[in-house]
Each structure stands twice: as C-alpha cells, then as structure tokens.
Design a protein around this motif. Structure first.
Motif, PDB file in Angstrom:
ATOM      1  N   LYS A  61      -4.858  -2.772 -42.229  1.00 40.84           N
ATOM      2  CA  LYS A  61      -5.184  -4.457 -42.053  1.00 40.84           C
ATOM      3  C   LYS A  61      -5.912  -5.015 -40.430  1.00 40.84           C
ATOM      4  O   LYS A  61      -4.594  -4.264 -39.594  1.00 40.84           O
ATOM      5  N   PRO A  62      -6.676  -5.186 -39.603  1.00 37.52           N
ATOM      6  CA  PRO A  62      -6.689  -5.788 -38.290  1.00 37.52           C
ATOM      7  C   PRO A  62      -5.529  -6.645 -38.308  1.00 37.52           C
ATOM      8  O   PRO A  62      -5.226  -7.623 -38.889  1.00 37.52           O
ATOM      9  N   ARG A  63      -4.729  -7.037 -37.200  1.00 37.22           N
ATOM     10  CA  ARG A  63      -3.766  -8.251 -36.959  1.00 37.22           C
ATOM     11  C   ARG A  63      -4.642  -9.255 -35.891  1.00 37.22           C
ATOM     12  O   ARG A  63      -5.285  -8.755 -34.823  1.00 37.22           O
ATOM     13  N   ASP A  64      -4.301  -9.981 -35.641  1.00 38.44           N
ATOM     14  CA  ASP A  64      -5.023 -11.196 -35.097  1.00 38.44           C
ATOM     15  C   ASP A  64      -4.581 -10.713 -33.751  1.00 38.44           C
ATOM     16  O   ASP A  64      -3.109 -10.618 -33.195  1.00 38.44           O
ATOM     17  N   ALA A  65      -5.296 -11.346 -32.975  1.00 41.62           N
ATOM     18  CA  ALA A  65      -5.250 -11.298 -31.382  1.00 41.62           C
ATOM     19  C   ALA A  65      -6.265 -12.881 -30.421  1.00 41.62           C
ATOM     20  O   ALA A  65      -7.305 -12.721 -31.391  1.00 41.62           O
ATOM     21  N   ALA A  66      -5.658 -12.699 -29.592  1.00 40.78           N
ATOM     22  CA  ALA A  66      -6.369 -13.313 -28.464  1.00 40.78           C
ATOM     23  C   ALA A  66      -6.607 -12.920 -27.350  1.00 40.78           C
ATOM     24  O   ALA A  66      -5.763 -12.049 -26.776  1.00 40.78           O
ATOM     25  N   ALA A  70      -3.228 -21.539 -32.418  1.00 39.90           N
ATOM     26  CA  ALA A  70      -2.263 -20.682 -32.469  1.00 39.90           C
ATOM     27  C   ALA A  70      -3.095 -19.130 -31.430  1.00 39.90           C
ATOM     28  O   ALA A  70      -2.524 -18.764 -30.703  1.00 39.90           O
ATOM     29  N   TYR A  71      -4.178 -19.281 -32.146  1.00 39.16           N
ATOM     30  CA  TYR A  71      -5.197 -18.469 -31.138  1.00 39.16           C
ATOM     31  C   TYR A  71      -4.751 -18.821 -29.408  1.00 39.16           C
ATOM     32  O   TYR A  71      -4.917 -18.155 -28.236  1.00 39.16           O
ATOM     33  N   ALA A  72      -5.965 -19.905 -29.173  1.00 44.05           N
ATOM     34  CA  ALA A  72      -5.284 -20.557 -27.765  1.00 44.05           C
ATOM     35  C   ALA A  72      -3.734 -20.231 -26.899  1.00 44.05           C
ATOM     36  O   ALA A  72      -4.306 -19.708 -26.013  1.00 44.05           O
ATOM     37  N   LEU A  73      -2.735 -20.949 -27.599  1.00 45.87           N
ATOM     38  CA  LEU A  73      -2.187 -20.466 -27.659  1.00 45.87           C
ATOM     39  C   LEU A  73      -1.240 -19.083 -27.073  1.00 45.87           C
ATOM     40  O   LEU A  73      -0.563 -18.691 -26.135  1.00 45.87           O
ATOM     41  N   ALA A  74      -2.004 -18.451 -27.341  1.00 45.40           N
ATOM     42  CA  ALA A  74      -1.576 -16.456 -27.492  1.00 45.40           C
ATOM     43  C   ALA A  74      -2.363 -16.239 -26.321  1.00 45.40           C
ATOM     44  O   ALA A  74      -1.524 -15.711 -25.824  1.00 45.40           O
ATOM     45  N   ALA A  75      -3.913 -16.542 -26.335  1.00 45.43           N
ATOM     46  CA  ALA A  75      -4.347 -15.996 -25.515  1.00 45.43           C
ATOM     47  C   ALA A  75      -3.709 -15.883 -23.713  1.00 45.43           C
ATOM     48  O   ALA A  75      -3.856 -15.689 -22.837  1.00 45.43           O
ATOM     49  N   THR A  76      -3.004 -17.480 -23.756  1.00 42.84           N
ATOM     50  CA  THR A  76      -2.151 -18.050 -22.627  1.00 42.84           C
ATOM     51  C   THR A  76      -0.904 -17.693 -21.818  1.00 42.84           C
ATOM     52  O   THR A  76      -0.112 -17.534 -21.694  1.00 42.84           O
ATOM     53  N   ARG A  77      -0.600 -18.025 -23.675  1.00 51.05           N
ATOM     54  CA  ARG A  77       1.105 -17.024 -23.607  1.00 51.05           C
ATOM     55  C   ARG A  77       0.542 -15.215 -22.936  1.00 51.05           C
ATOM     56  O   ARG A  77       1.708 -14.926 -22.264  1.00 51.05           O
ATOM     57  N   GLU A  78      -0.440 -14.332 -23.287  1.00 46.28           N
ATOM     58  CA  GLU A  78      -0.022 -12.852 -22.872  1.00 46.28           C
ATOM     59  C   GLU A  78      -0.842 -13.304 -21.649  1.00 46.28           C
ATOM     60  O   GLU A  78      -0.620 -12.258 -20.891  1.00 46.28           O
ATOM     61  N   THR A  79      -1.593 -14.027 -21.340  1.00 45.72           N
ATOM     62  CA  THR A  79      -1.805 -13.870 -19.793  1.00 45.72           C
ATOM     63  C   THR A  79      -0.611 -14.197 -18.553  1.00 45.72           C
ATOM     64  O   THR A  79      -0.629 -13.355 -17.704  1.00 45.72           O
ATOM     65  N   LYS A 108      -9.728 -26.825 -21.908  1.00 45.87           N
ATOM     66  CA  LYS A 108     -10.002 -26.856 -21.184  1.00 45.87           C
ATOM     67  C   LYS A 108     -11.197 -25.519 -21.805  1.00 45.87           C
ATOM     68  O   LYS A 108     -11.253 -24.264 -20.509  1.00 45.87           O
ATOM     69  N   LEU A 109     -10.344 -24.543 -22.901  1.00 48.70           N
ATOM     70  CA  LEU A 109     -10.420 -23.138 -23.184  1.00 48.70           C
ATOM     71  C   LEU A 109     -12.262 -24.043 -24.457  1.00 48.70           C
ATOM     72  O   LEU A 109     -11.924 -24.062 -24.492  1.00 48.70           O
ATOM     73  N   GLN A 110     -12.913 -22.531 -23.217  1.00 48.26           N
ATOM     74  CA  GLN A 110     -14.035 -22.191 -24.167  1.00 48.26           C
ATOM     75  C   GLN A 110     -13.850 -21.053 -25.140  1.00 48.26           C
ATOM     76  O   GLN A 110     -13.813 -20.042 -24.807  1.00 48.26           O
ATOM     77  N   PHE A 111     -14.146 -21.068 -26.251  1.00 45.27           N
ATOM     78  CA  PHE A 111     -14.251 -19.950 -26.747  1.00 45.27           C
ATOM     79  C   PHE A 111     -16.197 -19.293 -27.220  1.00 45.27           C
ATOM     80  O   PHE A 111     -16.611 -19.689 -27.487  1.00 45.27           O
ATOM     81  N   VAL A 112     -15.619 -17.986 -26.907  1.00 45.43           N
ATOM     82  CA  VAL A 112     -16.555 -17.467 -26.299  1.00 45.43           C
ATOM     83  C   VAL A 112     -17.221 -16.266 -27.390  1.00 45.43           C
ATOM     84  O   VAL A 112     -18.804 -15.992 -27.449  1.00 45.43           O
ATOM     85  N   ALA A 113     -16.448 -15.497 -28.133  1.00 43.60           N
ATOM     86  CA  ALA A 113     -16.882 -14.386 -29.100  1.00 43.60           C
ATOM     87  C   ALA A 113     -15.311 -14.147 -29.837  1.00 43.60           C
ATOM     88  O   ALA A 113     -14.260 -14.769 -29.597  1.00 43.60           O
ATOM     89  N   ARG A 114     -15.635 -13.892 -31.009  1.00 43.80           N
ATOM     90  CA  ARG A 114     -14.496 -13.241 -32.572  1.00 43.80           C
ATOM     91  C   ARG A 114     -15.344 -12.173 -32.141  1.00 43.80           C
ATOM     92  O   ARG A 114     -16.386 -11.023 -32.520  1.00 43.80           O
ATOM     93  N   ALA A 174      -9.657  -9.999 -33.126  1.00 40.35           N
ATOM     94  CA  ALA A 174      -9.388 -11.234 -31.402  1.00 40.35           C
ATOM     95  C   ALA A 174     -10.470 -11.834 -30.930  1.00 40.35           C
ATOM     96  O   ALA A 174     -11.576 -11.884 -31.560  1.00 40.35           O
ATOM     97  N   ARG A 175     -10.350 -12.545 -30.582  1.00 37.20           N
ATOM     98  CA  ARG A 175     -10.546 -13.772 -29.921  1.00 37.20           C
ATOM     99  C   ARG A 175     -11.193 -14.438 -28.413  1.00 37.20           C
ATOM    100  O   ARG A 175      -9.775 -13.833 -27.922  1.00 37.20           O
TER     101      ARG A 175
END
Length: 223
Positions: free
Chosen positions: A28-33, A100-109, A127-133, A146-147
């Motif tokens: 099963k795929p895991r959610d990622a950002a 949750a996806y946007a905040l995960a992306a900033t945390r991982e950064t 200020k974050l644009q969603f560009v792909a999944r 992944a988002r």
C-alpha cells in the motif's frame, strides 16, 4: 467537482522508473509530500540522496518525505487557499486533511535542508501551490502517494542557505537547466517540466500520475 481530464502516456512519456529485476509483493502506498522551492524564478532547491538509501540512492530530489499523523495538527500562519484545498481532495479517497500534506512538505524541508518555511506562527500555506500528485506503481517495492507543492523562496524563507543532512547531501540551488542535467528519478524530471510551464506563465492543472490496468495514466485535476 469536475471529472479530471485523462491522458494515456506514450512510451516516450513514461514518468515512473522501470520495475526491479524481481516482481515485489504489492504494498500500500504511504502518503508523502514534497516542496519545490524556486528562487528568482530560475533556480530550484535540490539535494542528493545518500548511497545508503534503499529508495532512490544517489538520486537528486526535492526535499520531502512521509506525512506524519501530527502534521494535520501543526500550526500555520495562514491556511491553504480554497482552490488548493479543493484540488487536494480530488483523485479518490483522501485519508488526511489537505493541510497535512502541505505541512508535511514544510516540515520535511526543515529536517532535510535546515530551511525554515514561514515564521514563528508557522508556514503561510496560502503561498504554496499544489502542482502534482503521483502514486508509485505497484511493481515498485516502496510506494508513495506523493503531493508536490511549489513556493517562491523569496516569499516563504528568511534564509536561503541550506545545510546537508543525513537524508539529503550536497543540498544547493540549481538553475533549471542544471537541475535537469542531474541524475533524477523519472517522476522528479516530469514534475520539473511542470514547474517550467508554471514559471513560464502557463496556466496548467495539476497532473495526477498513476499506474492503472497495466499502463501509465495522467489525469489533469480540475476543481
């Protein structure tokens, strides 16, 4: 909601890496950002994954990783725009709040580059644009749903000097041309082309990439 526009991928347009030598058990795929930081409209932040990684060793990627349960509850200075939130809800069952996806992306950064997105009140998610999944195909041993988000570094960062971490090495800014010349995963190369279109002023809907009925498929998500 409008139905996404669907496209069949040609052989030249395959956006996922080839299968491993042995067919793995489907997981099963895991959610990622992922967060794609752009500086001056012509440079992107990237880092190289270490040789010790089982998943994409030595490849150059944007900072990102798995979504954690606490990401949905993390504080933010501003929330996602209604349009972005609506787009993140498209594409089938969504297991988490869109933020949750946007905040995960900033945390991982922060964890991978040392760059803080936002200030004391948290990141400005509007200020974050969603560009792909993209969902990793079932023939890969490690799978992610992944988002990918895009942000103007000069609007969201206080400092532009990244640091290397355990997961990403040699983290630095690259021109778009230099970034495309790196050893990139297929999906990263595809998303980088999408970023080029946006930076060139083209209005494009976020692509949704997946593997269905034995072939690659791309949908353009429309709210």
């Amino acid at each position: 909601m409008k139905r996404p526009e669907q496209f069949e991928m040609t052989a030249e347009e395959k956006i996922f890496d080839a299968p491993d030598a042995e067919k793995p058990k489907v997981v099963k795929p895991r959610d990622a950002a992922t967060l794609i930081l752009v500086r001056g409209g012509r440079e992107v932040m990237m880092g190289q994954r270490s040789k010790g990684h089982v998943f994409m060793p030595d490849k150059w990627v944007f900072p990102g990783g798995r979504v954690d349960p606490q990401d949905a509850r993390a504080k933010a200075a501003t929330e996602l725009t209604p349009e972005t939130e609506a787009l993140l809800k498209l594409g089938g069952v969504i297991r988490r709040p869109p933020r949750a996806y946007a905040l995960a992306a900033t945390r991982e950064t922060l964890e991978e580059t040392g760059l803080i997105v936002g200030g004391a009140s948290g990141p400005e998610l509007d200020k974050l644009q969603f560009v792909a999944r993209a969902i990793t195909p079932p023939y890969r041993p490690r799978r992610f749903d992944a988002r990918f988000f895009l942000a103007d570094a000069e609007e969201v960062l206080a400092s532009f000097e990244p640091v290397a971490g355990e997961e990403l090495l040699h983290t630095k800014w690259f021109s778009l041309d230099d970034a495309e010349a790196l050893d990139l995963p297929s999906i990263t190369r595809f998303v980088l082309k999408e970023v080029r279109l946006r930076l060139a002023g083209q209005a494009v809907e976020p692509p949704f990439l997946r593997f269905l009925r034995g072939s690659h498929q791309m949908d353009r998500l429309k709210s």
